[in-house]
Design a protein around this motif. Structure first.
Motif: not given
Length: 327
Positions: A169-172, A202-207, A230-237
């Motif tokens: 997701r994001e922007p949809r 990151g998209h894979s983590l986020y999903g 890249n990296d993220n905390f899994r709740s957002w890209d």
């Protein structure tokens, strides 16, 4: 470092960012030429992915090529901007056939730029294709438009590769290509050899995916054409510096690529809002070199034996020992 290892970055890594709070941006605006000059300051960076059309409509391809040459950079992909305001209701899935045709024309223009620079692929991130509310769309029609839009482009340009960068997701609120499995289903439905996946870690983590598992699935179907890290905390890209939050999962991701003998550019897709962009890129590449050394050190046979037993403790000990002793 492996002799065939190449590092890349999306040119947006060196842009100036805005959000809905700092609408004036986190720094002065930068031209594409200025971004290329910044990219040229990053150690071991050799390729970039460039957005198209250029922000400056008067900027020539010759001027871009001169800047790339000056900085010893080449182009890996061209990303057409099929996610801007004019495509707010979708690019390939827009209810207006005129807008869908405009998306097709823009991507075909980008395809010619790929040829001009001898790049590897056209990268498609259809961020506005999808839906936001229950009952908003006819799901059968929307999915068919998603498949037809990309399939038509791949058929029109059989000499080029097209990669789909999926994202949940994001922007949809719900994107049409939201996971590795759904994207593979769409690609298989197209039935064309020149459409594949660009797997964004990151998209894979986020999903909610395991990026290593997603990579294996794409490889098993012969469709992993590229990747971003890249990296993220899994709740957002968040697009943080690669390895800053999930170093073990990043190591497993590259272990999966090495085990399958997958070769391609190790590419950054980071958004250093408040950080120095050159320093952020150097930091990420420095850690990717650590991963490469750790892969050389890792006992693959022992790892496979542990995995055959589903022995998590031994497998993690092997991975951590290789990774954390490779600085």
């Amino acid at each position: 470092m492996s002799s065939n290892l190449k590092f890349g970055a999306g040119i947006w890594h060196f842009a100036t960012y805005v959000d809905r709070y700092a609408t004036d941006g986190y720094g002065p605006p930068r031209s594409l030429i200025e971004m290329i000059d910044l990219a040229g300051q990053v150690e071991d960076l050799s390729v970039v992915d460039i957005n198209y059309p250029f922000v400056d409509p008067d900027l020539s391809l010759d001027a871009v090529e001169a800047a790339l040459t000056r900085n010893k950079l080449s182009v890996i992909g061209i990303t057409p901007e099929i996610y801007t305001r004019r495509f707010a209701k979708g690019a390939f899935t827009n209810p207006d056939p005129g807008i869908r045709r405009l998306a097709n024309e823009m991507v075909n223009d980008a395809a010619n730029v790929v040829r001009r620079f001898g790049a590897d692929y056209v990268k498609l991130w259809p961020g506005q294709d999808g839906w936001d509310y229950p009952f908003q769309v006819d799901h059968k029609t929307l999915w068919q438009l998603s498949i037809d839009g990309i399939g038509e482009l791949a058929s029109q340009n059989p000499d080029l590769k097209f990669v789909i960068e999926y994202k949940p997701r994001e922007p949809r609120v719900h994107m049409s290509y939201d996971s590795v499995a759904r994207t593979l289903l769409g690609i298989e439905k197209m039935g064309l050899p020149n459409v594949g996946i660009l797997l964004d870690f990151g998209h894979s983590l986020y999903g909610g995916e395991s990026p290593a598992d997603a990579a294996q699935l794409a490889i098993d179907h012969g469709r992993l054409f590229g990747m971003d890290v890249n990296d993220n905390f899994r709740s957002w890209d968040d697009d943080l510096i690669a390895g800053s939050v999930h170093p073990i999962e990043l190591f497993e991701f590259f272990y999966t690529l090495r085990k399958n003998k997958w070769e391609g550019v190790w590419q950054l897709d980071q958004f250093p809002f408040r950080e120095d962009s050159v320093a952020a890129a150097n930091s990420a590449i420095g850690f990717l070199k650590v991963i490469d050394r750790a892969l050389d050190k890792l006992d693959f046979e022992a790892m496979q034996a542990a995995q055959d037993r589903h022995d998590a403790v031994t497998a993690l000990d092997l991975a951590r020992r290789a990774l954390f002793t490779s600085y």
